[in-house]
Design a protein around this motif. Structure first.
Motif, PDB file in Angstrom:
ATOM      1  N   PHE A  39       1.074  -1.313   0.132  1.00 19.66           N
ATOM      2  CA  PHE A  39      -0.242   0.589   0.414  1.00 19.66           C
ATOM      3  C   PHE A  39       0.849   1.466   0.161  1.00 19.66           C
ATOM      4  O   PHE A  39       0.672   2.155  -1.102  1.00 19.66           O
ATOM      5  CB  PHE A  39      -1.073   0.107   1.174  1.00 19.66           C
ATOM      6  CG  PHE A  39      -1.423   1.348   1.415  1.00 19.66           C
ATOM      7  CD1 PHE A  39      -2.911   1.325   0.124  1.00 19.66           C
ATOM      8  CD2 PHE A  39      -1.043   1.946   2.417  1.00 19.66           C
ATOM      9  CE1 PHE A  39      -3.224   2.393   0.831  1.00 19.66           C
ATOM     10  CE2 PHE A  39      -2.624   3.199   2.161  1.00 19.66           C
ATOM     11  CZ  PHE A  39      -3.769   3.365   1.482  1.00 19.66           C
ATOM     12  N   GLU A  40       1.895   1.020   0.891  1.00 17.16           N
ATOM     13  CA  GLU A  40       3.301   2.172   0.764  1.00 17.16           C
ATOM     14  C   GLU A  40       3.167   2.499  -0.589  1.00 17.16           C
ATOM     15  O   GLU A  40       3.679   3.577  -0.689  1.00 17.16           O
ATOM     16  CB  GLU A  40       3.824   2.184   2.271  1.00 17.16           C
ATOM     17  CG  GLU A  40       3.424   2.936   2.770  1.00 17.16           C
ATOM     18  CD  GLU A  40       3.649   2.306   5.269  1.00 17.16           C
ATOM     19  OE1 GLU A  40       5.442   1.384   4.011  1.00 17.16           O
ATOM     20  OE2 GLU A  40       2.885   2.194   5.870  1.00 17.16           O
ATOM     21  N   GLN A  41       3.684   1.763  -1.107  1.00 13.85           N
ATOM     22  CA  GLN A  41       4.757   1.549  -2.306  1.00 13.85           C
ATOM     23  C   GLN A  41       3.580   2.307  -3.183  1.00 13.85           C
ATOM     24  O   GLN A  41       4.204   2.968  -4.553  1.00 13.85           O
ATOM     25  CB  GLN A  41       5.513   0.387  -2.700  1.00 13.85           C
ATOM     26  CG  GLN A  41       5.713   0.188  -4.006  1.00 13.85           C
ATOM     27  CD  GLN A  41       6.422  -0.866  -4.361  1.00 13.85           C
ATOM     28  OE1 GLN A  41       6.383  -2.285  -4.205  1.00 13.85           O
ATOM     29  NE2 GLN A  41       7.431  -0.926  -5.260  1.00 13.85           N
ATOM     30  N   GLN A  42       2.406   1.900  -3.495  1.00 18.46           N
ATOM     31  CA  GLN A  42       1.494   2.181  -4.233  1.00 18.46           C
ATOM     32  C   GLN A  42       1.023   3.638  -4.396  1.00 18.46           C
ATOM     33  O   GLN A  42       0.589   4.450  -5.277  1.00 18.46           O
ATOM     34  CB  GLN A  42       0.419   1.458  -4.110  1.00 18.46           C
ATOM     35  CG  GLN A  42      -0.075   0.592  -4.814  1.00 18.46           C
ATOM     36  CD  GLN A  42      -1.098  -0.959  -4.447  1.00 18.46           C
ATOM     37  OE1 GLN A  42      -2.049  -0.351  -4.053  1.00 18.46           O
ATOM     38  NE2 GLN A  42      -0.960  -1.544  -5.096  1.00 18.46           N
ATOM     39  N   GLN A  43       0.994   4.313  -3.024  1.00 21.74           N
ATOM     40  CA  GLN A  43       0.439   5.614  -2.404  1.00 21.74           C
ATOM     41  C   GLN A  43       1.722   6.526  -2.974  1.00 21.74           C
ATOM     42  O   GLN A  43       1.262   7.588  -3.360  1.00 21.74           O
ATOM     43  CB  GLN A  43       0.736   5.613  -1.075  1.00 21.74           C
ATOM     44  CG  GLN A  43      -0.820   4.983  -0.613  1.00 21.74           C
ATOM     45  CD  GLN A  43      -2.173   5.595  -1.191  1.00 21.74           C
ATOM     46  OE1 GLN A  43      -2.091   7.061  -0.807  1.00 21.74           O
ATOM     47  NE2 GLN A  43      -2.824   5.027  -1.762  1.00 21.74           N
ATOM     48  N   ALA A  44       3.164   6.018  -3.027  1.00 19.25           N
ATOM     49  CA  ALA A  44       4.254   6.737  -3.490  1.00 19.25           C
ATOM     50  C   ALA A  44       4.200   6.889  -4.201  1.00 19.25           C
ATOM     51  O   ALA A  44       4.439   7.901  -5.144  1.00 19.25           O
ATOM     52  CB  ALA A  44       6.013   6.484  -2.693  1.00 19.25           C
ATOM     53  N   GLN A  45       3.853   5.270  -5.108  1.00 11.30           N
ATOM     54  CA  GLN A  45       3.937   6.243  -6.936  1.00 11.30           C
ATOM     55  C   GLN A  45       3.093   6.927  -6.997  1.00 11.30           C
ATOM     56  O   GLN A  45       3.013   7.786  -8.699  1.00 11.30           O
ATOM     57  CB  GLN A  45       4.090   4.600  -7.369  1.00 11.30           C
ATOM     58  CG  GLN A  45       4.643   3.475  -7.079  1.00 11.30           C
ATOM     59  CD  GLN A  45       5.067   2.358  -7.834  1.00 11.30           C
ATOM     60  OE1 GLN A  45       3.639   1.816  -7.907  1.00 11.30           O
ATOM     61  NE2 GLN A  45       5.988   1.176  -8.152  1.00 11.30           N
ATOM     62  N   ALA A  46       1.886   6.800  -6.173  1.00 13.11           N
ATOM     63  CA  ALA A  46       0.247   7.700  -6.879  1.00 13.11           C
ATOM     64  C   ALA A  46       1.111   9.557  -7.061  1.00 13.11           C
ATOM     65  O   ALA A  46       0.232  10.375  -8.013  1.00 13.11           O
ATOM     66  CB  ALA A  46      -0.556   7.195  -6.302  1.00 13.11           C
ATOM     67  N   ALA A  47       1.629   9.556  -5.788  1.00 20.11           N
ATOM     68  CA  ALA A  47       2.121  10.727  -5.849  1.00 20.11           C
ATOM     69  C   ALA A  47       3.371  11.124  -6.496  1.00 20.11           C
ATOM     70  O   ALA A  47       4.099  12.269  -6.548  1.00 20.11           O
ATOM     71  CB  ALA A  47       2.836  10.577  -4.054  1.00 20.11           C
ATOM     72  N   GLY A  48       4.170  10.706  -6.999  1.00 21.99           N
ATOM     73  CA  GLY A  48       4.830  10.834  -7.831  1.00 21.99           C
ATOM     74  C   GLY A  48       6.461  10.687  -7.195  1.00 21.99           C
ATOM     75  O   GLY A  48       7.580  10.690  -7.373  1.00 21.99           O
ATOM     76  N   GLN A  49       6.765   9.963  -6.120  1.00 13.38           N
ATOM     77  CA  GLN A  49       7.788   9.831  -5.125  1.00 13.38           C
ATOM     78  C   GLN A  49       8.556   8.234  -5.197  1.00 13.38           C
ATOM     79  O   GLN A  49       7.817   7.365  -5.876  1.00 13.38           O
ATOM     80  CB  GLN A  49       7.609  10.045  -4.398  1.00 13.38           C
ATOM     81  CG  GLN A  49       6.379  11.129  -3.584  1.00 13.38           C
ATOM     82  CD  GLN A  49       6.607  11.194  -1.538  1.00 13.38           C
ATOM     83  OE1 GLN A  49       5.947  10.662  -1.534  1.00 13.38           O
ATOM     84  NE2 GLN A  49       5.792  12.129  -2.372  1.00 13.38           N
ATOM     85  N   PRO A  50       9.708   8.622  -4.731  1.00  9.09           N
ATOM     86  CA  PRO A  50      10.258   6.822  -5.213  1.00  9.09           C
ATOM     87  C   PRO A  50      10.120   6.121  -4.064  1.00  9.09           C
ATOM     88  O   PRO A  50       9.898   6.399  -3.095  1.00  9.09           O
ATOM     89  CB  PRO A  50      11.786   7.385  -5.268  1.00  9.09           C
ATOM     90  CG  PRO A  50      12.323   8.290  -4.300  1.00  9.09           C
ATOM     91  CD  PRO A  50      10.947   9.323  -5.037  1.00  9.09           C
ATOM     92  N   PRO A  51       9.862   4.986  -4.455  1.00  7.38           N
ATOM     93  CA  PRO A  51       9.905   3.945  -3.016  1.00  7.38           C
ATOM     94  C   PRO A  51      10.626   4.415  -1.786  1.00  7.38           C
ATOM     95  O   PRO A  51      11.465   4.668  -1.660  1.00  7.38           O
ATOM     96  CB  PRO A  51       9.871   1.902  -3.476  1.00  7.38           C
ATOM     97  CG  PRO A  51      10.141   2.764  -5.292  1.00  7.38           C
ATOM     98  CD  PRO A  51      10.080   4.086  -4.654  1.00  7.38           C
ATOM     99  N   ALA A  52       9.765   4.779  -0.090  1.00 10.85           N
ATOM    100  CA  ALA A  52      10.505   4.880   0.144  1.00 10.85           C
ATOM    101  C   ALA A  52      11.458   3.333   1.410  1.00 10.85           C
ATOM    102  O   ALA A  52      11.805   2.760   2.052  1.00 10.85           O
ATOM    103  CB  ALA A  52       9.853   4.931   1.793  1.00 10.85           C
ATOM    104  N   ALA A  53      12.317   2.564   0.435  1.00 10.04           N
ATOM    105  CA  ALA A  53      12.472   1.501   0.843  1.00 10.04           C
ATOM    106  C   ALA A  53      14.084   1.474   1.745  1.00 10.04           C
ATOM    107  O   ALA A  53      14.368   0.337   2.198  1.00 10.04           O
ATOM    108  CB  ALA A  53      12.457   0.370  -0.505  1.00 10.04           C
TER     109      ALA A  53
END
Length: 152
Positions: A135-149
């Motif tokens: 979910f957090e990865q999808q939210q980051a992608q939707a916001a145009g941010q790189p994943p927070a890995a």
């Protein structure tokens, strides 16, 4: 009447929405000795059905191949109907994207393993999924941010 504003989260039903198994190259491919490659794709979708009622669907596509020939292809959708009321709007997306899929996913895992085994193959067991990380990865992608890995 004060009870009407209490948060509500109830499972109404969990059901198998769609399931298919294809073996397009059988029986010849079944005689191959080479080990197949396995590709698994998962997805989550949530849709409002009625006021306070949501359908959450977890889908899986499992494809095994030997070379460029498909051994089998399974496409499955497991869904749940949830009553969710009186929650703050900022909590709805995590409930629909994390909590509901965690409830539905074990049913999907069992159905996929079962249909593959009934098709004459050793069962493929879908791994446990961290729906919060997904979910957090999808939210980051939707916001145009790189994943927070690498975020600490």
């Amino acid at each position: 009447m004060a009870d009407n504003q209490d948060p509500v989260f109830q499972i109404q039903r969990v059901y198998l929405k769609d399931l298919s198994l294809e073996q397009p190259n059988s029986p010849a491919i079944l005689l191959e000795q080479e080990a197949p490659t396995v590709d698994i794709q998962l997805g989550v979708d949530a849709q409002p059905v009625n006021e306070g009622i949501f359908e959450v669907t977890v889908s899986a596509t499992v494809q095994t191949k030997i070379g460029d020939k498909t051994v089998f292809l399974v496409e499955a959708k497991q869904a749940g109907i949830f009553e969710i009321r009186n929650l703050p709007q900022d909590q709805m997306a995590p409930i629909l994207g994390i909590a509901c899929p965690q409830i539905v996913y074990p049913y999907l895992r069992g159905n996929v393993a079962d249909v593959i085994q009934r098709g004459g193959f050793p069962p493929v067991h879908l791994a446990e999924i961290n729906f919060q990380a997904m979910f957090e990865q999808q939210q980051a992608q939707a916001a145009g941010q790189p994943p927070a890995a690498n975020a600490q």
